[in-house]
Design an enzyme around this catalytic site. Sequence first.
Site, PDB file in Angstrom:
ATOM      1  N   ARG A   1       0.377 -10.599   0.591  1.00  0.00           N
ATOM      2  CA  ARG A   1       0.931 -10.977  -0.706  1.00  0.00           C
ATOM      3  C   ARG A   1       1.610  -9.814  -1.427  1.00  0.00           C
ATOM      4  NH1 ARG A   1      -2.892 -14.291   0.687  1.00  0.00           N
ATOM      5  NH2 ARG A   1      -3.675 -12.353   1.509  1.00  0.00           N
ATOM      6  N   THR A   2       0.889  -8.713  -1.590  1.00  0.00           N
ATOM      7  CA  THR A   2       1.392  -7.624  -2.429  1.00  0.00           C
ATOM      8  C   THR A   2       2.667  -7.022  -1.840  1.00  0.00           C
ATOM      9  OG1 THR A   2      -0.919  -7.183  -2.927  1.00  0.00           O
ATOM     10  CG2 THR A   2       0.664  -5.523  -3.623  1.00  0.00           C
TER      11      THR A   2
ATOM     12  N   LYS B   1       0.247  11.113  13.745  1.00  0.00           N
ATOM     13  CA  LYS B   1       0.329  12.424  14.406  1.00  0.00           C
ATOM     14  C   LYS B   1      -0.264  13.516  13.539  1.00  0.00           C
ATOM     15  CE  LYS B   1       4.768  10.965  16.329  1.00  0.00           C
ATOM     16  NZ  LYS B   1       6.210  11.143  16.131  1.00  0.00           N
TER      17      LYS B   1
ATOM     18  N   ARG C   1       0.156   1.364  -1.227  1.00  0.00           N
ATOM     19  CA  ARG C   1      -1.241   0.909  -1.055  1.00  0.00           C
ATOM     20  C   ARG C   1      -1.915   1.927  -0.151  1.00  0.00           C
ATOM     21  NH1 ARG C   1      -3.396  -5.056   0.244  1.00  0.00           N
ATOM     22  NH2 ARG C   1      -2.952  -5.173  -1.976  1.00  0.00           N
TER      23      ARG C   1
ATOM     24  N   HIS D   1      -6.185  -2.281  -8.672  1.00  0.00           N
ATOM     25  CA  HIS D   1      -5.051  -3.063  -8.136  1.00  0.00           C
ATOM     26  C   HIS D   1      -4.333  -3.615  -9.384  1.00  0.00           C
ATOM     27  CE1 HIS D   1      -2.538  -5.453  -5.713  1.00  0.00           C
ATOM     28  NE2 HIS D   1      -3.414  -6.135  -5.011  1.00  0.00           N
TER      29      HIS D   1
END
Length: 311
Positions: free
Chosen positions: A59-60, A87, A109, A137
């Site tokens: 969703r986000t 890496k 995120r 959030h």
Amino acid sequence: MSELSVDHLLGIRGLTRDDLELIFKTASEFKEVLNRPIKKVPSLRDLTVANLFFENSTRTRLSFELAQKRLSADVVNFSAASSSVKKGETLVDTVNNILAMKVDMVVMRHPHPGAHHFLSGKVSTTIINAGDGTHEHPTQALLDAFSLREKLGNDLEGKRIAIVGDIRHSRVALSNILALKLLGAEVRVCGPATLIPKHMISMGVEISHDLDETLIWADVVNMLRIQLERQGDANSIPFFPSIREYTMNFGLTQERLNRLDKQLTILHPGPINRGVEISSEIADSDHSLILNQVENGVATRMAVMYLLAKR
Ligand code: CP
């Protein structure tokens, strides 16, 4: 007021009530745009935004990307799983390399609480928190409050909102509590004692371990999913005995709602564990705002990016 008081959206903490009102007003204007045949405006035409997702999202991530495209921004997407993070590149080096390509704004995120605060002190760009571990959030809380205002009216003062479930591992819970308290709502958290952290006592919210009594108290219930990915490994002491027992005590079922003499408004941030914290019947009912929340996410995120870019 026509400007936000902040340069980044790191969390709801740090925003004022005026900031929230400005975001809601701007989101309403953008929602009107999204309902036109041509859903695009040139507001961020000269801006390039990078979406950096170090953790999974449906969703986000899509909502931010659509919001950027509706605002005519250029968009680049980064997924940690297929990047040079694998890496050993550090977060600051990764972001500085992306910024060297003339990126103006970062939506991120990250699994680590506080990653955005850390980054905002190290790099020179606008940062938007799309979820930091179990911390905040903020855009979810904004779209949740926006959806509630559409349903219940703009004044949430005194409205009783229960947040139910895995509060301990939920960034949605903390951001919602902060936003709803700013808007004058009464907030209660409800769940097993093991999933409600002690610091909730200092947040000015009520605490309950009884879902049926909480449903009698509430006007709105925001059902959170059990975050199975954050419950520890096989050797950890479990937070609850079994999913079946959790559902018996804290699952929202039609049977439970039938015992009430009122209609509750139902929120869920998604993704849903159908049949665990909420039954399919309720998730898909007319009293569920779940898809309204997703729809409003685009307009809300357009508002946040537009207002931050203005600064
Ligand atoms: N509500 C929410 O944050 O969903 P995603 O994890 O799919 O982005």
